[in-house]
Scaffold this active site. Structure first.
Site, PDB file in Angstrom:
ATOM      1  CG  ASN A  28      44.340   6.237  10.553  1.00  0.00           C
ATOM      2  OD1 ASN A  28      45.221   5.939   9.553  1.00  0.00           O
ATOM      3  ND2 ASN A  28      44.230   7.219  10.955  1.00  0.00           N
ATOM      4  CB  CYS A  29      43.686   2.985   6.026  1.00  0.00           C
ATOM      5  SG  CYS A  29      43.075   4.591   5.716  1.00  0.00           S
ATOM      6  CD  GLU A  30      47.452   9.599   6.444  1.00  0.00           C
ATOM      7  OE1 GLU A  30      47.943  10.373   5.670  1.00  0.00           O
ATOM      8  OE2 GLU A  30      46.408  10.149   7.079  1.00  0.00           O
TER       9      GLU A  30
END
Length: 218
Positions: free
Chosen positions: A160-162
């Site tokens: 994901n974006c993290e």
């Protein structure tokens, strides 16, 4: 070697996590809300900074590239349907985002600070303090982000974006946010007896030795 049972458990957890956050994805996503006139001190951002946009239950992350440009990972089903960059480069709507999460298709794209944050407050390099990790040099962080631009498989649990920003910033792809949500989801739905799965071997997570799994178009 793939582990069918592990992959099945991971898939179930992703679906439970998606369902638990459905209201979140259904509100506050860019493209469906009324635009907010928020002024950002762009001159205070440095190339390679991690920009963090806290929301009610979810935090979105990106890497500042300079010149009002932010690289961030966004789920987007439209990427699987068309090669028209004029369409896919538009701000990702709520429906496109939800279907992208379900379809596991995303891109690491560049947007303006305004489109990235969409009216929310921005924290700068907050992960450095919360994770207590030593960051790479800012220029190296930005270059890593630029190398990853383009389509990528998406996973709420593993990519994901993290994961994207922690790989760029610290050299290791991790997501404490996902780990926390997984723990809540498994305890709520299945009880404390359910162990958290390890990352599947076939999972396309950003890592030092696996920069990106390319999606070939026919």
């Amino acid at each position: 070697m793939k582990n069918p049972m592990l992959e099945a458990v991971s898939l179930v957890l992703e679906k439970l996590l998606l369902i638990s956050n459905f209201k979140l994805f259904s509100s506050g996503a860019p493209g469906e809300d009324k635009a907010r006139n928020t002024f950002y001190e762009i001159n205070s951002f440095l190339r390679g900074d991690v920009l963090e946009v806290p929301r009610t239950h979810l935090t979105h992350y990106g890497i500042y590239l300079g010149d009002n440009r932010v690289a961030h990972m966004m789920p987007d089903i439209l990427l699987a349907l068309t090669d028209d960059k004029e369409l896919t480069q538009k701000v990702v709507s709520n429906k496109r985002l939800i279907l992208g999460v379900i379809g596991r298709v995303a891109s690491i794209r560049v947007d303006t600070v305004e489109d990235f944050a969409y009216g929310a407050d921005i924290l700068v390099n907050h992960l450095d303090r919360s994770l207590k990790k030593k960051a790479l040099l800012n220029e190296e962080v930005a270059r890593r982000a630029e190398k990853l631009l383009g389509m990528t498989p998406y996973s709420l649990l593993w990519n994901n974006c993290e994961h994207f920003v922690t790989y760029c910033r610290f050299g290791t792809a991790i997501s404490p946010q996902a780990d926390k949500d997984i723990s809540k989801c498994t305890v709520k739905e299945c009880g404390n007896a359910v162990p958290l799965p390890a990352m599947p071997e076939s999972c396309p997570v950003i890592a030092a030795d696996v920069i990106r799994v390319s999606i070939q178009r026919s």
